[in-house]
Design a protein around this motif. Structure first.
Motif, PDB file in Angstrom:
ATOM      1  N   GLY A  18      50.058  43.007  30.518  1.00  0.00           N
ATOM      2  CA  GLY A  18      50.489  41.649  30.797  1.00  0.00           C
ATOM      3  C   GLY A  18      51.977  41.456  31.004  1.00  0.00           C
ATOM      4  O   GLY A  18      52.463  40.321  31.012  1.00  0.00           O
ATOM      5  N   ASN A 252      47.242  36.677  31.860  1.00  0.00           N
ATOM      6  CA  ASN A 252      45.865  36.461  31.415  1.00  0.00           C
ATOM      7  C   ASN A 252      45.241  35.228  32.048  1.00  0.00           C
ATOM      8  O   ASN A 252      44.090  34.900  31.761  1.00  0.00           O
ATOM      9  CB  ASN A 252      45.822  36.332  29.889  1.00  0.00           C
ATOM     10  CG  ASN A 252      46.129  37.642  29.195  1.00  0.00           C
ATOM     11  OD1 ASN A 252      45.421  38.619  29.370  1.00  0.00           O
ATOM     12  ND2 ASN A 252      47.207  37.666  28.428  1.00  0.00           N
ATOM     13  N   LYS A 255      42.225  36.637  37.013  1.00  0.00           N
ATOM     14  CA  LYS A 255      41.643  37.979  37.110  1.00  0.00           C
ATOM     15  C   LYS A 255      41.904  38.507  38.522  1.00  0.00           C
ATOM     16  O   LYS A 255      41.684  37.798  39.500  1.00  0.00           O
ATOM     17  CB  LYS A 255      40.142  37.952  36.824  1.00  0.00           C
ATOM     18  CG  LYS A 255      39.802  37.501  35.412  1.00  0.00           C
ATOM     19  CD  LYS A 255      38.294  37.542  35.174  1.00  0.00           C
ATOM     20  CE  LYS A 255      37.928  36.935  33.830  1.00  0.00           C
ATOM     21  NZ  LYS A 255      38.538  37.656  32.714  1.00  0.00           N
ATOM     22  N   CYS A 308      49.248  44.386  35.193  1.00  0.00           N
ATOM     23  CA  CYS A 308      48.640  43.048  35.294  1.00  0.00           C
ATOM     24  C   CYS A 308      47.304  42.982  36.031  1.00  0.00           C
ATOM     25  O   CYS A 308      46.645  41.942  35.986  1.00  0.00           O
ATOM     26  CB  CYS A 308      49.617  42.088  35.972  1.00  0.00           C
ATOM     27  SG  CYS A 308      51.109  41.764  35.008  1.00  0.00           S
ATOM     28  N   THR A 310      43.314  43.460  36.851  1.00  0.00           N
ATOM     29  CA  THR A 310      42.126  43.463  35.990  1.00  0.00           C
ATOM     30  C   THR A 310      41.221  44.647  36.293  1.00  0.00           C
ATOM     31  O   THR A 310      40.772  45.344  35.387  1.00  0.00           O
ATOM     32  CB  THR A 310      41.332  42.154  36.168  1.00  0.00           C
ATOM     33  OG1 THR A 310      42.210  41.040  36.026  1.00  0.00           O
ATOM     34  CG2 THR A 310      40.226  42.053  35.131  1.00  0.00           C
TER      35      THR A 310
END
Length: 399
Positions: A18, A252, A255, A308, A310
Protein backbone atom coordinates in the motif's frame (compact mmCIF):
# COMPACT_ATOMS: atom_id res chain seq x y z
CA UNK A 1 -23.90 -17.21 -23.08
CA UNK A 2 -21.71 -20.24 -23.71
CA UNK A 3 -19.30 -21.66 -21.20
CA UNK A 4 -15.73 -21.86 -22.50
CA UNK A 5 -12.19 -21.88 -21.20
CA UNK A 6 -9.48 -19.46 -22.25
CA UNK A 7 -6.03 -19.64 -20.68
CA UNK A 8 -5.71 -17.08 -17.88
CA UNK A 9 -3.34 -17.24 -14.92
CA UNK A 10 -4.64 -14.99 -12.13
CA UNK A 11 -2.22 -14.43 -9.25
CA UNK A 12 -2.89 -12.45 -6.08
CA UNK A 13 -0.19 -9.88 -5.32
CA UNK A 14 1.51 -11.17 -2.20
CA UNK A 15 3.90 -8.18 -2.19
CA UNK A 16 1.13 -5.59 -1.67
CA UNK A 17 2.02 -3.06 1.05
CA UNK A 18 0.00 0.00 0.00
CA UNK A 19 2.93 2.42 -0.30
CA UNK A 20 1.91 5.41 -2.43
CA UNK A 21 4.21 7.02 -5.00
CA UNK A 22 4.58 10.83 -4.79
CA UNK A 23 5.52 10.83 -8.50
CA UNK A 24 1.87 10.31 -9.47
CA UNK A 25 0.09 12.50 -6.98
CA UNK A 26 -3.10 14.36 -7.80
CA UNK A 27 -1.01 17.55 -8.00
CA UNK A 28 1.43 16.10 -10.56
CA UNK A 29 -1.48 14.76 -12.61
CA UNK A 30 -3.11 18.18 -12.66
CA UNK A 31 0.12 19.72 -13.92
CA UNK A 32 0.16 17.28 -16.87
CA UNK A 33 -3.52 17.76 -17.56
CA UNK A 34 -3.17 21.56 -17.62
CA UNK A 35 -0.47 21.13 -20.28
CA UNK A 36 -2.68 18.88 -22.40
CA UNK A 37 -5.52 21.38 -22.20
CA UNK A 38 -3.29 23.88 -24.02
CA UNK A 39 -2.80 21.54 -26.99
CA UNK A 40 -4.94 22.53 -29.96
CA UNK A 41 -7.87 20.15 -30.39
CA UNK A 42 -7.71 18.79 -26.83
CA UNK A 43 -10.87 17.35 -25.35
CA UNK A 44 -11.41 14.50 -22.90
CA UNK A 45 -11.97 11.14 -24.57
CA UNK A 46 -15.35 9.48 -23.91
CA UNK A 47 -16.05 7.31 -20.89
CA UNK A 48 -18.50 4.81 -22.34
CA UNK A 49 -20.96 3.04 -20.01
CA UNK A 50 -21.61 -0.54 -21.15
CA UNK A 51 -24.68 -1.14 -19.01
CA UNK A 52 -25.95 -4.16 -20.93
CA UNK A 53 -22.56 -5.83 -20.75
CA UNK A 54 -22.44 -5.12 -17.00
CA UNK A 55 -25.86 -6.72 -16.52
CA UNK A 56 -24.85 -9.71 -18.63
CA UNK A 57 -21.75 -10.47 -16.53
CA UNK A 58 -23.43 -9.69 -13.21
CA UNK A 59 -21.69 -6.49 -12.11
CA UNK A 60 -22.94 -2.97 -11.38
CA UNK A 61 -21.10 -0.94 -14.03
CA UNK A 62 -18.56 -1.41 -16.82
CA UNK A 63 -17.04 1.90 -17.93
CA UNK A 64 -14.67 2.01 -20.92
CA UNK A 65 -12.31 4.97 -21.27
CA UNK A 66 -12.03 5.15 -25.05
CA UNK A 67 -8.58 6.37 -26.07
CA UNK A 68 -9.23 5.48 -29.72
CA UNK A 69 -10.59 9.03 -29.92
CA UNK A 70 -7.49 10.80 -28.54
CA UNK A 71 -6.86 13.63 -31.02
CA UNK A 72 -6.52 11.99 -34.44
CA UNK A 73 -3.85 9.54 -33.27
CA UNK A 74 -6.17 6.66 -32.29
CA UNK A 75 -4.26 5.92 -29.06
CA UNK A 76 -3.35 7.35 -25.66
CA UNK A 77 0.41 7.40 -26.13
CA UNK A 78 0.77 11.01 -27.24
CA UNK A 79 -0.25 12.07 -23.73
CA UNK A 80 3.10 10.82 -22.45
CA UNK A 81 5.35 11.61 -25.41
CA UNK A 82 4.13 15.17 -25.89
CA UNK A 83 4.31 15.96 -22.17
CA UNK A 84 7.84 14.57 -21.87
CA UNK A 85 9.06 16.53 -24.88
CA UNK A 86 7.47 19.69 -23.49
CA UNK A 87 9.14 19.14 -20.08
CA UNK A 88 12.46 18.41 -21.80
CA UNK A 89 12.29 21.62 -23.83
CA UNK A 90 11.19 23.65 -20.81
CA UNK A 91 14.25 22.35 -18.99
CA UNK A 92 16.47 23.15 -22.00
CA UNK A 93 15.15 26.72 -22.39
CA UNK A 94 14.41 27.49 -18.73
CA UNK A 95 10.63 27.77 -19.20
CA UNK A 96 8.00 26.94 -16.58
CA UNK A 97 5.80 24.08 -17.86
CA UNK A 98 2.77 26.14 -16.81
CA UNK A 99 3.84 28.79 -19.35
CA UNK A 100 4.52 26.31 -22.17
CA UNK A 101 3.31 27.25 -25.65
CA UNK A 102 3.94 25.28 -28.85
CA UNK A 103 3.85 28.46 -30.94
CA UNK A 104 6.20 30.39 -28.65
CA UNK A 105 8.67 27.53 -28.40
CA UNK A 106 8.80 27.13 -32.18
CA UNK A 107 10.25 30.61 -32.45
CA UNK A 108 12.54 30.25 -29.42
CA UNK A 109 14.27 27.04 -30.53
CA UNK A 110 17.53 28.16 -32.15
CA UNK A 111 19.18 24.77 -32.71
CA UNK A 112 17.08 22.05 -34.40
CA UNK A 113 16.66 18.97 -32.19
CA UNK A 114 16.00 15.34 -33.04
CA UNK A 115 14.04 13.05 -30.73
CA UNK A 116 14.63 9.31 -30.94
CA UNK A 117 12.57 6.43 -29.60
CA UNK A 118 11.72 2.76 -30.00
CA UNK A 119 8.10 1.75 -30.28
CA UNK A 120 5.54 -0.84 -31.30
CA UNK A 121 3.76 2.05 -33.05
CA UNK A 122 1.62 4.18 -30.75
CA UNK A 123 4.35 5.74 -28.58
CA UNK A 124 6.48 6.49 -31.65
CA UNK A 125 3.53 8.11 -33.36
CA UNK A 126 3.02 10.34 -30.33
CA UNK A 127 6.69 11.38 -30.29
CA UNK A 128 6.60 12.01 -34.05
CA UNK A 129 3.44 14.10 -33.63
CA UNK A 130 4.97 16.28 -30.89
CA UNK A 131 8.19 16.78 -32.88
CA UNK A 132 6.13 17.72 -35.92
CA UNK A 133 4.15 20.27 -33.90
CA UNK A 134 7.44 21.92 -32.93
CA UNK A 135 9.10 21.69 -36.32
CA UNK A 136 11.75 19.33 -34.96
CA UNK A 137 13.05 15.95 -36.14
CA UNK A 138 12.17 12.45 -34.96
CA UNK A 139 13.72 9.05 -35.61
CA UNK A 140 11.56 6.09 -34.64
CA UNK A 141 12.75 2.48 -34.41
CA UNK A 142 10.26 -0.39 -34.54
CA UNK A 143 10.72 -4.11 -33.79
CA UNK A 144 10.41 -6.81 -36.42
CA UNK A 145 6.93 -7.60 -37.62
CA UNK A 146 5.71 -4.02 -37.31
CA UNK A 147 2.45 -3.46 -39.20
CA UNK A 148 2.85 -1.34 -42.33
CA UNK A 149 -0.06 0.88 -41.31
CA UNK A 150 1.73 1.82 -38.08
CA UNK A 151 4.95 2.54 -39.97
CA UNK A 152 3.11 4.69 -42.51
CA UNK A 153 1.31 6.68 -39.80
CA UNK A 154 4.65 7.64 -38.24
CA UNK A 155 6.22 8.60 -41.57
CA UNK A 156 3.21 10.76 -42.45
CA UNK A 157 4.18 12.96 -39.50
CA UNK A 158 7.59 13.62 -41.05
CA UNK A 159 9.59 11.23 -38.89
CA UNK A 160 12.16 8.72 -40.08
CA UNK A 161 10.92 5.22 -39.23
CA UNK A 162 13.27 2.23 -39.20
CA UNK A 163 11.97 -1.34 -38.76
CA UNK A 164 14.60 -3.62 -37.21
CA UNK A 165 15.01 -7.40 -37.22
CA UNK A 166 14.97 -7.42 -33.38
CA UNK A 167 12.39 -7.77 -30.61
CA UNK A 168 11.14 -4.69 -28.75
CA UNK A 169 13.70 -4.62 -25.93
CA UNK A 170 16.67 -5.05 -28.29
CA UNK A 171 15.20 -2.33 -30.52
CA UNK A 172 15.18 0.00 -27.48
CA UNK A 173 18.87 -0.70 -26.98
CA UNK A 174 19.59 0.06 -30.65
CA UNK A 175 17.69 3.36 -30.44
CA UNK A 176 19.66 4.39 -27.35
CA UNK A 177 23.00 3.51 -28.97
CA UNK A 178 22.23 5.33 -32.21
CA UNK A 179 20.88 8.39 -30.42
CA UNK A 180 24.01 8.59 -28.29
CA UNK A 181 26.21 8.41 -31.40
CA UNK A 182 24.25 11.19 -33.11
CA UNK A 183 23.52 13.50 -30.19
CA UNK A 184 19.75 12.95 -30.33
CA UNK A 185 17.43 13.19 -27.34
CA UNK A 186 15.96 9.82 -26.33
CA UNK A 187 12.26 9.92 -25.39
CA UNK A 188 11.57 6.39 -24.18
CA UNK A 189 8.73 5.13 -22.02
CA UNK A 190 10.88 2.82 -19.95
CA UNK A 191 13.73 3.62 -17.58
CA UNK A 192 17.21 2.33 -16.86
CA UNK A 193 20.12 3.39 -14.67
CA UNK A 194 20.80 7.07 -15.29
CA UNK A 195 17.63 7.52 -17.37
CA UNK A 196 14.60 8.11 -15.20
CA UNK A 197 13.46 11.73 -15.58
CA UNK A 198 11.98 11.49 -19.09
CA UNK A 199 10.13 8.17 -18.53
CA UNK A 200 8.72 9.65 -15.30
CA UNK A 201 7.36 12.61 -17.28
CA UNK A 202 5.86 10.19 -19.82
CA UNK A 203 4.09 8.26 -17.07
CA UNK A 204 2.85 11.49 -15.52
CA UNK A 205 1.47 12.46 -18.93
CA UNK A 206 -0.56 9.26 -18.98
CA UNK A 207 -2.34 10.24 -15.75
CA UNK A 208 -4.43 12.73 -17.73
CA UNK A 209 -6.67 9.95 -19.03
CA UNK A 210 -7.52 8.60 -15.57
CA UNK A 211 -7.95 12.11 -14.14
CA UNK A 212 -10.47 12.72 -16.94
CA UNK A 213 -12.23 9.45 -16.10
CA UNK A 214 -12.53 10.43 -12.43
CA UNK A 215 -14.24 13.70 -13.42
CA UNK A 216 -16.50 11.89 -15.90
CA UNK A 217 -17.58 9.40 -13.24
CA UNK A 218 -18.46 12.27 -10.93
CA UNK A 219 -20.66 13.70 -13.70
CA UNK A 220 -22.42 10.29 -13.79
CA UNK A 221 -22.91 10.46 -10.00
CA UNK A 222 -20.47 7.56 -9.54
CA UNK A 223 -18.41 8.07 -6.40
CA UNK A 224 -15.47 5.95 -7.58
CA UNK A 225 -14.60 2.71 -9.37
CA UNK A 226 -14.27 -0.39 -7.23
CA UNK A 227 -12.00 -2.04 -9.82
CA UNK A 228 -9.65 -0.94 -12.59
CA UNK A 229 -8.25 -3.20 -15.32
CA UNK A 230 -4.86 -2.02 -16.61
CA UNK A 231 -2.87 -3.63 -19.39
CA UNK A 232 0.90 -3.69 -19.05
CA UNK A 233 3.78 -3.77 -21.48
CA UNK A 234 6.74 -2.34 -19.57
CA UNK A 235 4.20 -1.10 -17.03
CA UNK A 236 4.39 2.64 -17.76
CA UNK A 237 0.66 3.21 -18.27
CA UNK A 238 -0.29 0.73 -15.55
CA UNK A 239 2.16 2.28 -13.08
CA UNK A 240 1.18 5.87 -13.84
CA UNK A 241 -2.56 5.19 -13.82
CA UNK A 242 -2.48 3.06 -10.66
CA UNK A 243 -0.15 5.56 -9.00
CA UNK A 244 -2.71 8.31 -9.58
CA UNK A 245 -5.75 6.23 -8.59
CA UNK A 246 -4.18 5.03 -5.34
CA UNK A 247 -3.14 8.59 -4.48
CA UNK A 248 -6.73 9.63 -5.18
CA UNK A 249 -8.58 6.82 -3.39
CA UNK A 250 -5.96 5.14 -1.19
CA UNK A 251 -4.19 1.87 -1.97
CA UNK A 252 -6.97 -0.12 -0.28
CA UNK A 253 -9.70 1.98 -1.87
CA UNK A 254 -9.57 0.36 -5.32
CA UNK A 255 -8.84 -3.15 -6.59
CA UNK A 256 -6.52 -3.27 -9.60
CA UNK A 257 -5.98 -6.12 -12.04
CA UNK A 258 -2.88 -5.92 -14.26
CA UNK A 259 -3.19 -7.77 -17.59
CA UNK A 260 -0.48 -9.08 -19.94
CA UNK A 261 -0.08 -11.48 -22.87
CA UNK A 262 1.43 -14.80 -21.83
CA UNK A 263 4.20 -14.39 -24.43
CA UNK A 264 5.46 -11.18 -22.76
CA UNK A 265 4.36 -11.40 -19.13
CA UNK A 266 7.32 -9.79 -17.35
CA UNK A 267 5.08 -7.95 -14.87
CA UNK A 268 3.14 -11.12 -14.00
CA UNK A 269 6.39 -13.05 -13.50
CA UNK A 270 7.78 -10.23 -11.37
CA UNK A 271 4.57 -10.31 -9.34
CA UNK A 272 4.92 -14.01 -8.53
CA UNK A 273 8.68 -13.79 -7.88
CA UNK A 274 9.92 -14.70 -4.41
CA UNK A 275 11.05 -11.24 -3.33
CA UNK A 276 9.08 -9.08 -5.76
CA UNK A 277 12.15 -8.52 -7.92
CA UNK A 278 11.84 -7.54 -11.57
CA UNK A 279 11.90 -10.55 -13.91
CA UNK A 280 12.73 -10.19 -17.61
CA UNK A 281 11.23 -12.25 -20.44
CA UNK A 282 13.23 -12.75 -23.62
CA UNK A 283 12.63 -14.29 -27.04
CA UNK A 284 10.40 -13.07 -29.87
CA UNK A 285 7.59 -11.81 -27.57
CA UNK A 286 5.24 -12.85 -30.36
CA UNK A 287 1.74 -11.67 -29.40
CA UNK A 288 -1.09 -9.92 -31.23
CA UNK A 289 -1.00 -7.40 -28.35
CA UNK A 290 1.99 -5.69 -29.93
CA UNK A 291 1.68 -2.67 -27.65
CA UNK A 292 2.29 -5.02 -24.72
CA UNK A 293 5.08 -7.07 -26.34
CA UNK A 294 7.74 -5.97 -23.85
CA UNK A 295 9.97 -8.25 -21.85
CA UNK A 296 11.60 -5.91 -19.33
CA UNK A 297 9.62 -4.05 -16.62
CA UNK A 298 9.94 -0.30 -16.25
CA UNK A 299 11.79 0.20 -12.94
CA UNK A 300 9.72 3.32 -12.21
CA UNK A 301 6.39 1.62 -12.83
CA UNK A 302 7.21 -1.72 -11.22
CA UNK A 303 7.43 -0.47 -7.59
CA UNK A 304 3.96 1.09 -7.93
CA UNK A 305 2.52 -2.19 -9.25
CA UNK A 306 4.40 -4.31 -6.72
CA UNK A 307 3.22 -2.18 -3.80
CA UNK A 308 -0.37 -1.40 -4.85
CA UNK A 309 -1.73 -3.86 -7.46
CA UNK A 310 -4.30 -6.44 -6.34
CA UNK A 311 -3.81 -9.17 -8.98
CA UNK A 312 -1.54 -9.95 -11.93
CA UNK A 313 -2.90 -11.80 -14.96
CA UNK A 314 -1.13 -13.58 -17.82
CA UNK A 315 -3.50 -14.55 -20.64
CA UNK A 316 -3.51 -15.92 -24.15
CA UNK A 317 -4.07 -13.81 -27.27
CA UNK A 318 -7.61 -15.13 -27.71
CA UNK A 319 -8.65 -13.04 -24.70
CA UNK A 320 -7.72 -9.83 -26.53
CA UNK A 321 -9.37 -11.01 -29.76
CA UNK A 322 -12.54 -11.76 -27.80
CA UNK A 323 -12.45 -8.24 -26.38
CA UNK A 324 -12.17 -6.71 -29.85
CA UNK A 325 -15.34 -8.54 -30.90
CA UNK A 326 -17.19 -7.76 -27.65
CA UNK A 327 -16.49 -4.02 -27.86
CA UNK A 328 -17.13 -3.83 -31.60
CA UNK A 329 -20.44 -5.74 -31.39
CA UNK A 330 -22.11 -4.43 -28.22
CA UNK A 331 -25.17 -5.73 -26.43
CA UNK A 332 -28.43 -3.81 -26.82
CA UNK A 333 -27.91 -0.07 -26.98
CA UNK A 334 -24.43 -0.10 -25.45
CA UNK A 335 -22.11 2.18 -27.49
CA UNK A 336 -19.78 0.54 -30.00
CA UNK A 337 -16.09 0.87 -29.18
CA UNK A 338 -13.45 0.21 -31.84
CA UNK A 339 -10.55 -1.35 -30.01
CA UNK A 340 -7.23 -2.71 -31.17
CA UNK A 341 -5.49 -5.77 -29.79
CA UNK A 342 -3.80 -4.14 -26.81
CA UNK A 343 -6.82 -1.99 -26.01
CA UNK A 344 -9.36 -4.80 -25.87
CA UNK A 345 -7.75 -7.22 -23.43
CA UNK A 346 -9.61 -5.77 -20.41
CA UNK A 347 -13.08 -6.25 -21.92
CA UNK A 348 -12.07 -9.67 -23.24
CA UNK A 349 -10.87 -10.69 -19.80
CA UNK A 350 -14.19 -9.76 -18.17
CA UNK A 351 -16.21 -11.84 -20.63
CA UNK A 352 -13.72 -14.73 -20.55
CA UNK A 353 -13.92 -14.85 -16.73
CA UNK A 354 -17.73 -14.67 -16.78
CA UNK A 355 -17.84 -17.54 -19.30
CA UNK A 356 -15.28 -19.72 -17.50
CA UNK A 357 -16.29 -22.94 -15.67
CA UNK A 358 -14.54 -21.49 -12.57
CA UNK A 359 -16.41 -18.18 -12.83
CA UNK A 360 -17.62 -18.03 -9.23
CA UNK A 361 -14.18 -18.76 -7.80
CA UNK A 362 -12.58 -16.12 -10.03
CA UNK A 363 -15.22 -13.54 -9.08
CA UNK A 364 -14.66 -14.24 -5.40
CA UNK A 365 -10.87 -13.98 -5.83
CA UNK A 366 -11.18 -10.57 -7.52
CA UNK A 367 -14.01 -9.28 -5.34
CA UNK A 368 -16.44 -8.90 -8.25
CA UNK A 369 -20.16 -8.76 -7.51
CA UNK A 370 -23.40 -7.00 -8.44
CA UNK A 371 -22.16 -3.71 -6.96
CA UNK A 372 -18.78 -3.61 -8.71
CA UNK A 373 -17.94 -0.55 -10.80
CA UNK A 374 -15.21 -1.56 -13.25
CA UNK A 375 -13.03 0.94 -15.13
CA UNK A 376 -11.53 -0.45 -18.33
CA UNK A 377 -9.02 1.42 -20.50
CA UNK A 378 -9.27 1.01 -24.27
CA UNK A 379 -5.76 2.21 -25.04
CA UNK A 380 -6.04 2.14 -28.85
CA UNK A 381 -8.38 1.88 -31.79
CA UNK A 382 -7.78 -0.06 -35.00
CA UNK A 383 -4.20 1.15 -35.48
CA UNK A 384 -3.67 -1.97 -37.64
CA UNK A 385 -6.92 -1.98 -39.67
CA UNK A 386 -6.01 -5.12 -41.64
CA UNK A 387 -5.57 -7.22 -38.52
CA UNK A 388 -8.62 -5.64 -36.90
CA UNK A 389 -10.79 -6.90 -39.79
CA UNK A 390 -9.14 -10.32 -39.68
CA UNK A 391 -10.12 -10.66 -36.03
CA UNK A 392 -13.54 -8.99 -35.99
CA UNK A 393 -14.82 -10.02 -39.45
CA UNK A 394 -12.91 -13.19 -40.25
CA UNK A 395 -12.76 -14.72 -36.77
CA UNK A 396 -8.99 -14.90 -36.44
CA UNK A 397 -7.97 -16.19 -32.99
CA UNK A 398 -11.44 -17.63 -32.51
CA UNK A 399 -12.53 -19.43 -29.35
Amino acid sequence: MSTFTLKMEIADNRHFNGTLSPLFSVEEAEKARNFHKQVEGYQPTPLQPLDNLAKSIGVGKVLVKDESQRFDLCAFKMLGGAYAIARLLCQEYNIDINDFSFDKLKTDIKEPMTFATATDGNHGRGVAWAANQLGQGAVVYMPKGAAQERVDNIRKLGAECIVTDMNYDDTVRLAIKTADENGWKVVQDTAWEGYTEIPTWIMQGYTTLVAEAVDQMAEMNIEKPTHVLLQAGVGALAGGALGYLTNKYGANGIKSIILEPEQADCIYRSGISEQGEMVNVDGDLDTIMVGLACGEPNPIGWPVLRDCATQFVSCQDKVAALGMRVLGNPLGNDPRVVSGESGAVGAGFLVAVDSHPNRDAFYQQMGLDKDSVILVINTEGDTDPVHYREVVWEGKHAI
